[in-house]
Write an enzyme that holds these catalytic residues in place. Structure first.
Site, PDB file in Angstrom:
ATOM      1  CE  LYS A  32      -5.049  -3.691  -1.190  1.00  0.00           C
ATOM      2  NZ  LYS A  32      -5.227  -3.233   0.223  1.00  0.00           N
ATOM      3  CG  ASP A  59      -1.516  -1.824   0.757  1.00  0.00           C
ATOM      4  OD1 ASP A  59      -0.603  -0.980   0.718  1.00  0.00           O
ATOM      5  OD2 ASP A  59      -2.717  -1.549   0.563  1.00  0.00           O
ATOM      6  CE  LYS A  61      -1.603   2.521   0.865  1.00  0.00           C
ATOM      7  NZ  LYS A  61      -2.459   1.379   1.264  1.00  0.00           N
ATOM      8  CG  ASP A  64       8.630   5.868  11.795  1.00  0.00           C
ATOM      9  OD1 ASP A  64       9.459   6.700  12.238  1.00  0.00           O
ATOM     10  OD2 ASP A  64       7.691   5.414  12.466  1.00  0.00           O
ATOM     11  CB  THR A 119      -6.165   5.975  -6.291  1.00  0.00           C
ATOM     12  OG1 THR A 119      -6.625   5.103  -5.249  1.00  0.00           O
ATOM     13  CG2 THR A 119      -5.048   5.290  -7.063  1.00  0.00           C
ATOM     14  NE  ARG A 211     -14.769  -0.429  -2.030  1.00  0.00           N
ATOM     15  CZ  ARG A 211     -14.754   0.858  -1.742  1.00  0.00           C
ATOM     16  NH1 ARG A 211     -15.715   1.387  -1.008  1.00  0.00           N
ATOM     17  NH2 ARG A 211     -13.785   1.632  -2.190  1.00  0.00           N
TER      18      ARG A 211
END
Length: 232
Positions: A32, A59, A61, A64, A119, A211
């Protein structure tokens, strides 16, 4: 459709991301590329990672007005990514426009998925900050249904919601789920989390893991552990 682990390469430079990817000599993880890396390095980082043989989830997002999203998706479609996304909150019309822009002249396009709720969002923050007072699970299902109506391939959602999304939108409607941590790991800034094994059990199609892999002492071993728990 097979499950897969997507590694979130949340780095701020090409040097750092390539130092990380160079550790993987046998396998080419699905990666990603998020806003941090894309804004630091631009489209060239996508082309470079693609040249190395990785599948890419871009990614960014988008959110608009429909025409702006349509034109932006047309640009992104030329980068030959495998998956990209937008915010379902942008309305059905915006999502339809995104599909129009993303679809190339030959009819092909990357997979397009919609973010339902991040999330990091919980019921309290949704009500207090966004003034959305309906229960979070109902909001997620409504946004997922809107994405399906618009012709999208699936949604980004919490693994806690993946099974219900499939029930509502069908088995072939893809669920891409961040917020995944090992049972013995730190949950970080995520509010709604699950282990890879639990995500598999509940029906996630793709898990996005950052991570727990990128900051691990042995990233390759952590990635392989994710594959064992989620895919095998």
């Amino acid at each position: 459709m097979g499950r897969d682990v997507i590694v979130a390469c949340d780095f701020d430079s090409a040097e750092k991301v390539f130092a990380f990817l160079d550790k993987f000599t046998d396998k080419k993880p699905f990666v990603k590329i998020g806003m941090e890396l894309y804004y630091a390095e631009g489209p060239s980082i996508v082309r470079e990672i693609k040249k190395r043989g990785h599948k890419i989830f871009l990614d960014l997002k988008l959110h608009d007005i429909p025409n702006t999203v349509k034109k932006s998706m047309a640009v992104l479609s030329r980068l030959d990514v495998d998956m990209t996304n937008l915010h379902a909150a942008g309305t059905v019309r915006m999502m339809e426009a995104a599909i129009e822009g993303l679809t190339r002249e030959d009819g092909t396009r990357p997979m397009l998925i919609a973010v339902t709720q991040l999330t990091s969002t919980d019921q309290e923050s949704m009500e207090k900050d966004l003034w959305i007072e309906k229960p979070l699970p109902e909001v997620v299902m409504h946004y997922a249904n809107n994405a399906k109506l618009a012709g999208l391939d699936g949604v980004v959602c919490s693994p806690l919601e993946a099974g219900k999304v499939h029930e509502r939108c069908g088995a072939n409607f893809v669920t891409v789920t961040p917020g995944v941590r090992f049972a013995d790991g730190d949950v970080g800034d995520q509010k709604r989390v699950m282990t890879p094994a639990q995500a598999k059990e509940i029906g996630s199609d793709y898990i996005v893991v950052g991570r727990p892999i990128t900051a691990a002492a042995d990233p390759v071993a952590a990635y392989e552990r994710c594959l064992r728990e989620f895919v095998d």
